[in-house]
Design an enzyme around this catalytic site. Structure first.
Site, PDB file in Angstrom:
ATOM      1  CG  ASP A 122      -1.860   1.175   1.262  1.00 52.18           C
ATOM      2  OD1 ASP A 122      -2.147   1.727   0.191  1.00 52.18           O
ATOM      3  OD2 ASP A 122      -2.304   1.548   2.366  1.00 52.18           O
ATOM      4  CD  GLU A 143      -5.254   6.155  -0.796  1.00 51.32           C
ATOM      5  OE1 GLU A 143      -6.313   5.501  -0.815  1.00 51.32           O
ATOM      6  OE2 GLU A 143      -4.344   5.955   0.046  1.00 51.32           O
ATOM      7  CG  HIS A 182      -2.848   1.228   6.872  1.00 50.93           C
ATOM      8  ND1 HIS A 182      -3.988   1.985   7.070  1.00 50.93           N
ATOM      9  CD2 HIS A 182      -2.553   1.352   5.555  1.00 50.93           C
ATOM     10  CE1 HIS A 182      -4.367   2.530   5.930  1.00 50.93           C
ATOM     11  NE2 HIS A 182      -3.504   2.163   4.987  1.00 50.93           N
TER      12      HIS A 182
END
Length: 942
Positions: free
Chosen positions: A157, A191, A290
């Site tokens: 990510d 983002e 994350h």
């Protein structure tokens, strides 16, 4: 196995069903857990270099790179240099007529995001590769964001999306690979915070150029890239060119219905810019998402290649399309007019091919099945009734034999109610286990989803087998299959009615699962209906050789010299009429007296297994069950199984985000029933060794699931960190949010929390989680500030210069002007006690597509600079206070000015977070709770 290897007998049925289920389950698990391997060739396509891509990914993920970090600027410089080197290598200088690189350091905007107003200054990188048939209204956009969260290295990510973009740039700028239509490659920054980078792209003039897009994202930390959602059928067909496509319209429905709450840049390109396109993302494992485990250490070249190869094939297909389907001019509302596509349905088959068709087609097929299939069954029913072969629901008939009336029992109702009883009990057992698991050890699904699956599958089969076999042995019937299929058909019909309504009214595309399910049930049932034509008519069965033919009573007994040698297919009805009745009577008596320990089976042989079923049923074919099973089971196992595994993987670790765990177990329970329903017509023929083995599996998995610790080093519980500092008083607190009971256990392992007061409440921002706060180690995030104060020095001394602001009320108006700056930060916000109605940030662009304040005002204004420590000037206005005497504000306003620090790349900057990394249990991993890791705030009153 006897003389007929396909007979409807226990051994044959058990072996065949086990082989099919085990083979399909093994294939599904292999496909689900093994990422397709990358090619051994380093350059599998011109301009693509896997070694370069892998080492670029390592460089990109060599540190945290949130927008509000110095590392973000370093990564941006690295990407610009990489793009420049690619263009030089391919003899395409950035200033050439074929490629244009935009180093966008000017775009900014103020816009509303729900009850928040955002001011953002973009730092996007845009590469425009011109096409052979260049047009102002026909380009392709390929997007990935290069920022990460403050607690994750961002290999998935969204490092792999970024590296896919740079390799696509390399491919399409390689001599001989110039696209027919132009491509805009966007690497956006921001983002992770409100999709800011994609919104900033809207302010660049080139945003009007593309009309279709491919968004590359990471919502997990590895595995396969999956097509999450698509705007329409036509653009989805481009994804069919992918070598290993994976995706289902079910996930698009999940986003549209709000079941999947996270969002990607897709909603900006589609919802705000008006483009049509695709959202491709990684989705597993969620526990590493994350966190520091989103790194190349837990990743692979295979996973990178899966997204890169899919993107390459898709973009090739997009740029090769020279039709006018997606062409258009800019609209008056500022959105791009890329035409209107049709609602689409798509799903893959083992990642080898992608089926794509219009939702209207699915609706038409659904309606057709709902209308036509009952007509077909009714027509066959009429044909069977006219030929005297409709034995279903037939009770008895009085016939005259030798001048006496004799009652013949057809036993046509026998077995009719077994299916719903067994179905309710077995399915109820699965649901009961779901509630039990939720009550006793709810989070075992987090790390042991296959143990849960094994428990649910085993309990359903054990209960269903016990009821079906017990009922069959006490009251054997040849109608078990057809009655099971009739009930399944009724249930599937109800499901399809609901799916059809959803297709038409709610545009739900995932109903394709029930269309295939219903069609498979229907064709299996159709075989059972057609089988009945092989039965003797009721008159032939009851009267035997004296049954009337053309209105006459004729003796059909063959002469002794012409009588054939009897075989297993020889009718049991041959002989004189008294023999027929005697045979029927003997059969009835045997049925009433038979021992429940016998195993009655029907393969067409009287006097052996199956002799206790209805006598007229001996004419049933003994091999058609195989076709019924193959029509009903495999397609549903494949379609349902793929979706079940993906949903389980996607949901199993979401309880760490506060999602209810019972929902996950009920979803698994529903798919358990759908996967095993094809066994129902054949359950009474499965050997007892199977449920005995599964009972042992059930016992073992049940004990494990109820007592095992739910988290492990391979599936770590995610919890959330934020540190808040009151810059007025100098007090700071660390807040950790997570699952109740477990977050307290994590805190107990931290040395700085020992003996500290612990305040635990329900988390206001993460519903379903508990947050606990305690005094934390002082942060050192601002240059020149020294929180490590000697004894006797006031605590506010070390914090007062982190944040500076002034606020001036506008005379005679409900308005004020703020000037804010922060040391070593480029992100601040203003929290208001009540909603403001207008915002203006000095220097901000205005975009008519994006109002700065929502319809209900804004409770906070979030501010991001591209430069460090520069001040913001923010003018706000609010509605005058009400005349309510309890209005504590009147015409004034109060709140807090908050600034954020998000850079944890340097040791000693956020000691409280570093302590967690060192001392948190091996089964837990920390993630960020908000935009910043540290928030420093000061109060204001206007």
């Amino acid at each position: 196995m006897g003389r007929n290897p396909f007979a409807f007998r226990t051994l044959q049925v058990t072996i065949f069903i086990l082989v099919v289920y085990i083979a399909l389950f093994a294939t599904l698990l292999t496909f689900h857990n093994i990422v397709p391997p990358a090619p051994s060739n380093v350059t599998p396509s011109p301009g693509i270099n896997l070694t370069e891509a892998w080492f670029d990914l390592k460089e990109l993920s060599n540190g945290f790179r949130p927008y509000n970090s110095r590392r973000s600027d370093e990564v941006r410089d690295f990407l610009l240099l990489r793009i420049e080197s690619i263009l030089k290598r391919n003899n395409n200088l950035a200033a050439s007529k074929d490629v244009v690189v935009y180093n966008d350091m000017t775009a900014n905007l103020t816009y509303s995001n729900s009850d928040t107003t955002v001011y953002f200054e973009g730092t996007n990188i845009i590469v425009h590769v011109l096409g052979e048939e260049e047009s102002d209204t026909s380009g392709v956009l390929v997007n990935a964001h290069y920022d990460s969260v403050s607690t994750g290295y961002g290999a998935t990510d969204n490092g792999k999306g970024v590296i896919s973009v740079t390799q696509l740039i390399s491919h399409f700028t390689t001599p001989g690979n110039k696209p027919r239509r132009g491509i805009v490659f966007l690497l956006n920054n921001g983002e992770e915070d409100f999709l800011n980078g994609a919104n900033a792209f809207m302010r660049h003039p080139i945003s009007r150029y593309p009309h279709i897009f491919l968004n590359l994202e990471g919502a997990g930390a590895g595995g396969r890239a999956i097509l999450f959602r698509s705007t329409d059928t036509e653009v989805t067909r481009f994804y069919k060119a992918s070598r290993r496509p994976v995706g289902s319209a079910l996930f698009g429905d999940g986003f549209n219905r709000g079941a999947i709450r996270s969002q990607t840049d897709y909603i900006v390109f589609n919802g705000r810019l008006g483009l049509r396109g695709l959202d491709v993302a990684y989705y597993e494992p969620r526990a590493r998402y994350h966190t520091v485990e989103d790194s190349t250490k837990f990743d692979s070249v295979d996973s990178l290649w899966h997204m890169l190869s899919s993107s390459l094939s898709t973009v090739k297909a997009m740029t090769s399309d020279t039709g006018t389907e997606f062409d258009g001019e800019a609209r008056d509302d500022g959105k791009v007019n890329s035409g209107k596509g049709s609602e689409g349905v798509y799903f893959d088959m083992f990642g080898r091919a992608l089926a794509v068709f219009q939702l209207h087609t699915l609706f038409a097929l659904s309606v057709t099945l709902l209308v036509v299939t009952p007509i077909v069954l009714i027509a066959i029913h009429i044909g069977l009734a006219k030929s005297g072969k409709w034995y279903l629901f037939a009770r008895r008939k009085l016939v005259e034999i030798d001048g006496q009336e004799v009652q013949i029992d057809f036993l046509g109702w026998r077995g009719f109610f077994r299916y719903p009883v067994a179905f309710v009990v077995s399915s109820g057992a699965v649901v009961a286990l779901a509630f039990l698991q939720t009550k006793v050890n709810p989070f075992i699904i987090y790390s042991s989803e296959y143990s849960v699956w094994a428990m649910f599958l085993s309990v359903w089969i054990c209960f269903d087998w016990f009821i079906c076999v017990g009922a069959y042995r006490m009251r054997p019937t040849a109608l078990t299959r057809i009655y099971a299929l009739i009930w399944t058909y009724i249930g599937a019909y109800i499901l399809l009615v609901g799916a059809t309504i959803g297709e038409n009214n709610l545009k739900i595309a995932s109903g394709y699962l029930f269309v295939f399910y219903f069609a498979a049930v229907f064709f299996a049932l159709l075989i059972s209906y057609l089988e009945m034509f092989a039965l003797p008519s009721k008159e032939t069965y009851t009267l035997g050789d004296k049954a009337p033919v053309d209105g006459e009573e004729t003796d059909h007994r063959p002469s002794e010299e012409n009588e054939e040698e009897p075989t297993e297919r020889t009718s049991l009805l041959r002989g004189d009429r008294q023999g027929t009745y005697s045979g029927y009577a003997a059969h009835r008596q045997a049925s009433e007296d038979h021992d429940a320990t016998d195993e009655p089976e029907n393969d067409g042989t009287a006097g052996k297994e199956g002799s206790h079923e209805q006598l007229w049923a001996n004419s049933f074919p003994s091999w058609t069950w195989i076709f019924q099973f193959l029509l009903f089971a495999p397609i549903n196992i494949i379609l349902m199984g793929q979706i079940a595994l993906v949903i389980t993987t996607g949901l199993k670790q979401t309880p760490a985000d506060g999602n209810p765990v019972l929902t996950i177990y009920l979803v698994i329970a529903a798919f358990t029933v759908l996967l095993l329903t094809p066994l129902k017509p054949f359950m009474h023929k499965i050997h007892g060794y199977v449920p005995i083995f599964l009972f042992l599996v059930l016992a073992g998995t049940l004990i494990y699931n109820l007592v095992a610790f739910p988290f492990s080093s391979q599936a770590r519980l995610k919890f959330y960190f934020i540190q808040r500092v009151d810059l007025d008083s100098g007090l700071n607190s660390v807040t950790l949010a997570g699952l109740d009971g477990y977050v307290q256990s994590i805190i107990s392992e931290l040395p700085s929390a020992s003996g500290q007061p612990l305040n635990c409440t329900s988390s206001p921002s993460r519903i379903g989680l508990t947050q606990c706060s305690f005094p934390g180690l002082p942060p050192n995030v601002a240059k020149g500030a020294n929180p490590w104060l000697p004894p006797g020095v006031p605590p506010e001394y070390g914090y007062k210069d982190w944040l500076n602001y002034t606020v001036k009320a506008v005379k005679n108006e409900s308005a004020a002007v703020f000037t804010i700056s922060a040391a070593n930060s480029r992100a601040c916000r203003i929290d208001f006690a009540r909603a403001i109605s207008a915002v203006n940030v000095t220097g901000s662009d205005v975009d008519p597509r994006l109002p700065p304040v929502g319809d209900h005002g804004a409770k906070d204004v979030r501010l991001w600079h591209r430069t460090w420590e520069d001040p913001w000037e923010v003018a706000v206005r609010w509605k005058p206070g009400s005349q309510d005497e309890n209005d504590e504000f009147g015409d004034g306003m109060e709140g807090r000015v908050v600034c954020l620090w998000s850079d944890a790349n340097t040791a000693g900057v956020i000691p409280a977070l570093e302590e967690i990394w060192r001392f948190a249990p091996a089964w837990a991993v920390v993630s960020k709770a908000a935009d910043g890791l540290v928030e420093g705030s000061k109060a204001f009153v206007v």
